[in-house]
Design an enzyme around this catalytic site. Structure first.
Site, mmCIF file in Angstrom:
data_model
loop_
_atom_site.group_PDB
_atom_site.id
_atom_site.type_symbol
_atom_site.label_atom_id
_atom_site.label_comp_id
_atom_site.label_asym_id
_atom_site.label_seq_id
_atom_site.Cartn_x
_atom_site.Cartn_y
_atom_site.Cartn_z
ATOM 1 C CG ASN A 8 34.041 25.677 41.888
ATOM 2 O OD1 ASN A 8 33.451 25.561 40.812
ATOM 3 N ND2 ASN A 8 34.775 26.726 42.201
ATOM 4 N NE ARG A 92 31.818 29.857 41.989
ATOM 5 C CZ ARG A 92 32.488 30.110 40.845
ATOM 6 N NH1 ARG A 92 33.157 29.151 40.249
ATOM 7 N NH2 ARG A 92 32.492 31.318 40.331
ATOM 8 C CG HIS A 218 36.365 38.826 42.968
ATOM 9 N ND1 HIS A 218 36.042 37.936 43.956
ATOM 10 C CD2 HIS A 218 36.995 38.099 42.011
ATOM 11 C CE1 HIS A 218 36.461 36.719 43.631
ATOM 12 N NE2 HIS A 218 37.052 36.795 42.439
ATOM 13 C CG LEU A 219 40.974 43.431 41.601
ATOM 14 C CD1 LEU A 219 42.072 44.466 41.785
ATOM 15 C CD2 LEU A 219 40.122 43.745 40.379
ATOM 16 N N GLY A 222 39.649 35.765 37.157
ATOM 17 C CA GLY A 222 38.493 36.545 36.703
ATOM 18 C C GLY A 222 38.426 37.782 37.586
ATOM 19 C CB VAL A 340 45.170 40.566 41.584
ATOM 20 C CG1 VAL A 340 45.899 41.882 41.362
ATOM 21 C CG2 VAL A 340 45.526 39.549 40.509
ATOM 22 C CD GLU A 342 42.093 37.648 49.278
ATOM 23 O OE1 GLU A 342 42.849 36.784 49.746
ATOM 24 O OE2 GLU A 342 40.929 37.392 48.896
HETATM 25 P P1 AMP Z 1 42.018 33.857 42.234
HETATM 26 O O1 AMP Z 1 41.287 33.733 40.924
HETATM 27 O O2 AMP Z 1 41.334 34.727 43.227
HETATM 28 O O3 AMP Z 1 42.473 32.536 42.785
HETATM 29 O O4 AMP Z 1 43.360 34.651 41.884
HETATM 30 C C1 AMP Z 1 44.378 34.060 41.127
HETATM 31 C C2 AMP Z 1 45.312 35.135 40.611
HETATM 32 O O5 AMP Z 1 45.816 35.915 41.707
HETATM 33 C C3 AMP Z 1 46.576 34.574 39.972
HETATM 34 O O6 AMP Z 1 46.370 34.291 38.603
HETATM 35 C C4 AMP Z 1 47.546 35.705 40.139
HETATM 36 O O7 AMP Z 1 47.434 36.571 39.026
HETATM 37 C C5 AMP Z 1 47.062 36.457 41.354
HETATM 38 N N1 AMP Z 1 47.981 36.365 42.492
HETATM 39 C C6 AMP Z 1 48.089 35.391 43.422
HETATM 40 N N2 AMP Z 1 49.063 35.683 44.305
HETATM 41 C C7 AMP Z 1 49.573 36.874 43.937
HETATM 42 C C8 AMP Z 1 50.622 37.723 44.453
HETATM 43 N N3 AMP Z 1 51.307 37.392 45.528
HETATM 44 N N4 AMP Z 1 50.853 38.873 43.784
HETATM 45 C C9 AMP Z 1 50.165 39.211 42.686
HETATM 46 N N5 AMP Z 1 49.172 38.454 42.172
HETATM 47 C C10 AMP Z 1 48.883 37.315 42.779
#
Ligand code: AMP
Length: 416
Positions: A8, A92, A218-219, A222, A340, A342
């Site tokens: 990636n 990717r 998908h939070l 992005g 976020v 998960e």
């Molecule tokens: P991703 O882009 O899927 O890797 O998600 C990254 C984002 O997930 C981070 O910038 C955080 O805002 C959020 N995140 C990761 N762990 C947690 C948690 N335990 N609680 C709340 N938000 C989280």
């Protein structure tokens, strides 16, 4: 064992994972960061090294040097790529435009076509082209497969994909809603369809999987939403670029385009506005932090900006779930995924709390329990006499795994 090296390539980083698609296991992986900057670094994780993690600080002038460093790390810290049964490289690629609607075996024409798409994704596709080129050079004996983040959304119905603009302008400039995060939405919505609780409910109700109405959120940093009917996407929140839709870490999501003209007339350059919308907006713009954990901490200490940012974030999510339930004619499963989605149970309960009218519920104990497994977090009721499944609609948490999805698709094509 047969494995796929998933790459990636970002503008200043190279993330990689060696994945065994059959078991779903990640054998090793890591990231090279600050490519092109005065000091770069690489972190390599592998079960074979004593500490599990090897870190190298070095200047990494370009993506070629980054991949050479990764190959050195595999040699030094293990596993050896040959011993690990490397069979293909999966890349990717953010934007496949209207050309690439499926994973594609890379040849010179494919590289040229991905390069031609750079005007559609100037922030993302240049690095992908570079990553593919250096990998084809350094790993020339392997098949390379490009997996596009837009591909899953290629079959969006015209009503959802079309912007209500002058048709000549849209045709000339390739303007339509492409959608992004497609690999994740496809992976998660397929996992939902196959989940025992969903299968049991469909069977109990005498329904076919083709009728399953899903909304996937998908939070991550992005963020995007999709509406999926029987495995096919019928709407998604990101559009011509990843700027549209939900509130994200650093992007605002939906916005009146009039704001852009207003800012330009007020003296900002187009590139200032680009930076504002891609890097300085969303949670970061409103609350001063793009990481949800930090925004939460601020809100918990009474910070008014962080509280407002959370309200705006949740309001937008509820709006999209409601809109997609309308598009689908109802909702059977609402699924949360990515960083976020998960991990943050308060975001999940905050979204579902006001959606009781759609039949959506949340079981606080299930919602707050931590797990890496796909799971149901809505209230479990008897779906049918004798059944222990939760009744539809369900609220679920399904961990996404884009690397595994890319590895599976690459393996399928490489073996094909
Ligand atoms: P991703 O882009 O899927 O890797 O998600 C990254 C984002 O997930 C981070 O910038 C955080 O805002 C959020 N995140 C990761 N762990 C947690 C948690 N335990 N609680 C709340 N938000 C989280």
């Amino acid at each position: 064992m047969a494995t796929v090296l998933v790459l990636n390539s970002g503008s200043s980083s190279l993330k990689y994972q060696l994945v065994d698609p059959a078991s779903g296991r990640s054998v090793a992986g890591g990231i090279v960061e600050r490519i092109g900057e005065p000091t770069g670094s690489a972190t390599h994780q592998s079960g074979e090294s004593e500490t599990g993690e090897t870190v190298r600080d070095a200047r990494v002038p370009d993506h070629g040097a980054a991949l050479r460093l990764v190959l050195d790390l595999f040699d030094e810290a293990g596993p050896s790529l040959a011993d690990a049964g490397i069979t293909a490289v999966g890349h990717r690629v953010v934007h496949g435009g209207a050309v690439f609607t499926e994973p594609t075996l890379v040849d010179d024409d494919v590289v040229a076509a991905v390069r031609d798409l750079i005007p559609l994704a100037p922030l993302h596709n240049p690095a992908a082209v570079e990553g593919i080129e250096v990998a084809r050079e350094l790993l020339a004996h392997l098949p390379h497969v490009a997996v596009f983040d837009t591909a899953f959304f290629a079959p969006l119905p015209a009503a959802a994909a079309t912007y209500a603009l002058d048709r000549e302008v849209t045709a000339e400039h390739g303007i339509r809603r492409y959608g992004f995060h497609g690999t994740s939405h496809e992976f998660v919505s397929s996992a939902v369809t196959a989940h025992p609780a969903v299968v049991a409910n469909l069977t109990a109700e005498g329904r076919r999987p083709e009728s399953l109405r899903q909304v996937v959120l998908h939070l991550g940093n992005g963020a995007s939403a999709s509406a999926v009917l029987g495995g096919r996407p019928v709407d998604t929140s990101m559009g011509f670029t990843p700027l549209e839709g939900l509130v994200m870490g650093t992007r605002p999501g939906d916005l009146d385009p009039g704001i852009v003209f207003h800012l330009i007339r007020a003296g900002l350059s187009p590139s200032d506005v680009d930076t504002l919308l891609n890097k300085r907006s969303g949670l970061l713009g409103m609350a001063g932090a793009n990481d949800m954990r930090e925004v939460r901490k601020l809100a918990d200490t009474g910070d008014a900006d962080a509280r407002l940012a959370l309200e705006v974030y949740l309001h937008r999510l509820r709006k999209y779930v409601g809109a997609y339930a309308a598009v689908l004619g109802g909702i059977d499963v609402l699924t949360f995924t990515a960083g976020v989605g998960e991990n943050d149970h308060r975001i999940r309960s905050g979204v579902v709390r006001d959606l009781k009218f759609l039949g959506l519920t949340i079981d606080p104990a299930a919602n707050e329990a931590r797990s890496d497994e796909a799971r149901v977090v809505s209230v479990r009721e008897q779906a049918a006499p004798g059944s222990t499944a939760a009744a539809l609609p369900l609220v679920m948490v399904v961990p996404t795994n884009e690397e595994l999805a890319i590895a599976r698709q690459a393996m399928e094509l490489a073996e094909g």
